[in-house]
Design a protein around this motif. Structure first.
Motif, short mmCIF file in Angstrom:
data_model
loop_
_atom_site.label_atom_id
_atom_site.label_comp_id
_atom_site.label_asym_id
_atom_site.label_seq_id
_atom_site.Cartn_x
_atom_site.Cartn_y
_atom_site.Cartn_z
N ARG A 290 0.84 -1.20 0.00
CA ARG A 290 0.00 0.00 0.00
C ARG A 290 0.88 1.26 0.00
O ARG A 290 0.58 2.23 -0.70
N ARG B 21 0.88 4.01 -3.03
CA ARG B 21 0.59 5.42 -2.80
C ARG B 21 1.68 6.32 -3.37
O ARG B 21 1.45 7.51 -3.59
N ASP C 165 -4.53 1.81 5.01
CA ASP C 165 -3.83 3.10 4.95
C ASP C 165 -3.05 3.34 6.24
O ASP C 165 -1.92 3.84 6.21
#
Length: 485
Positions: free
Chosen positions: A25, A29, A463
């Motif tokens: 993740r 990003r 996140d």
């Protein structure tokens, strides 16, 4: 340029799957196209892919972290234990047979071409592959023919980061000892180490970190604190169940008997996240609680064997008493099969050939058949009119009078069965409780008022995990150490 790097652990359950998800993740990003890959996995917690196969649940979560659909190439070899010594073998998403451990040990090297084919095919469409090992490379008795750890790393030419678990103690020996038992060629692939699951003041381990670096010559990429929100992500391993199956909620009591071959237990995650639900995993030796509102029988990789274990615990007597008191029962997949009148496995697909009586709470019969059903589906809960999604991953056909009271509908077809009272229900569909509207409607019958958005919670947790990894692991160094393919 496509790159790859591999995370291996000093043992099982050191947190590889979760940290890989966080790294993926974090890299996604940053604008990178990332894919997860695990050459060989052993788990009965599987996910169904869009290309019609199955992979380990952890790789499906990692695909979600990358923002892409799960694919069978992400986990080309999946072993699904059916007994203490045998497992179903899934290659590139499809079942190829059952093998005893000693036979698989002799033949696993023959699967390397399929593993490398999936790896290189996956690499064609991305910037970075983050690979997860299985178990530990220090298991030298498994090194010959290895496709899961250093055997794969050498065949694919990928560098390795070694991860240790300080929470279980002895992390210095874990990492230094791994170097001591590996041969020089394997050691040459290791580019650094990570210490995971630290609790407390990290500065207290500075000397330990430096000692590992001095003894091994490897740089430390980070000492990562315990991630408190880990329980909000789907579990990969049955070892995680006791901790995460206690929601801490109050109100509706849902009791889940823990059987030896429990499978697809991610069905429990949305329920465990509900504040109005007290989800209890009932271990062998304990009775089903009399105060339970719902007894939930989840999936099994070996239904007949787990049914025998259920009876051996006396849970069949507890369940009958629960129903007499007006309690509700829900069986999912293998649990659904157990609730019927009979189960027949004439071909011995899940164990020795057998024909046994079920628990007898649904007027249905199950016959095991070689065809394994693997599909993602959309459906509806007619009683509430709420939509839901789910997936099926099972062998066996279930028929009988109570199927006329099917309580779900998928792709326009009736699904499941219910007793005349409606208090005993079963179905083959997994993942149904992830659909918020359905879950709220289902739990409302037990007085639970829910506002939980489960799927959004998973995204928020991914996140937060990426933030956690960025804060405590040198992601820039991690990316610099990745090797071009």
């Amino acid at each position: 340029m496509n790159k790859a790097i591999m995370i291996q652990g000093t043992g099982s359950n050191v947190g590889k799957s979760m940290i890989v998800a966080g790294l993926i993740r974090a890299c996604a990003r940053r604008g990178l196209s990332v894919r997860p890959f695990k050459p060989q996995n052993m788990s009965n917690n599987a996910a169904v892919t869009e290309d019609g196969g199955e992979i380990g649940r952890a790789q499906a979560l990692q695909a979600r972290a990358a923002g892409v659909p799960p694919h069978t190439d992400m986990n080309p070899v999946l072993l699904k234990p059916q007994s203490n010594t045998g497992a179903q073998v899934v290659v590139q998403g499809q079942v190829v047979g059952q093998q005893e451990a000693h036979d698989f040990g002799r033949k696993k090297a023959s699967l390397m071409p399929a593993v490398l084919q999936s790896f290189h095919r996956l690499a064609e469409g991305c910037d970075l592959i983050v690979i997860e090992g299985a178990g530990s490379p220090a298991e030298t008795n498994l090194r010959a023919g290895d496709i899961a750890n250093m055997g794969f790393a050498r065949a694919a030419g990928v560098p390795v980061i070694l991860m240790g678990d300080i929470d279980r103690g002895g992390v210095i020996a874990q990492i230094v000892g791994t170097q001591a038992v590996l041969d020089p060629e394997d050691n040459a692939l290791i580019r650094g180490f990570v210490v995971n699951k630290f609790r407390g003041d990290r500065s207290l381990f500075d000397a330990g970190r430096d000692d590992i670096a001095a003894r091994t010559g490897w740089p430390c990429l980070g000492v990562i604190p315990w991630f408190d929100a880990a329980h909000r992500l789907p579990a990969e391993d049955v070892m995680d169940l006791p901790a995460r199956a206690r929601s801490g909620g109050t109100g509706c009591v849902i009791a889940v008997p823990r059987l030896p071959r429990i499978a697809n237990f991610d069905d429990l995650d949305p329920l465990a996240a509900e504040p109005g639900v007290d989800l209890r995993m009932i271990s062998p030796g304990s009775p089903l609680p009399a105060e339970a509102d719902l007894v939930l029988l989840v999936g099994s990789k070996s239904t007949i064997a787990d049914l025998a274990a259920f009876r051996a615990e006396g849970w069949d007597i507890d369940l009958a008493a629960h129903i007499r008191r007006g309690g509700h029962v829900l069986g999912l997949c293998g649990g659904y099969q157990m609730l019927g009148q009979t189960i027949t496995d004439a071909a011995g697909l899940e164990g020795p050939p057998a024909h046994v009586s079920g628990l007898g709470h649904l007027a249905v019969e199950t016959t095991m058949a070689p065809l394994k059903r693997l599909s993602q589906k959309h459906g509806q809960h007619p009683a509430s009119g709420t939509p839901l999604t789910g997936y099926e991953i099972h062998i066996g056909e279930t028929t009988g009078p109570d199927c006329a009271r099917a309580w779900l509908s998928f792709d326009g077809k009736a699904e499941g069965a219910a007793s005349p009272s409606g208090r005993v229900q079963g179905c083959y569909m997994h993942g149904i409780f992830s659909s918020d509207a359905f879950r709220r409607a289902y739990l409302a019958q037990f007085g639970v008022t829910s506002s939980l958005d489960f799927e959004s919670g998973v995204e928020e947790t991914l996140d937060a995990l990426a933030d956690h990894v960025e804060a405590y692991l040198d992601v820039n160094l991690f990316l610099n150490l990745a090797a071009p393919l």
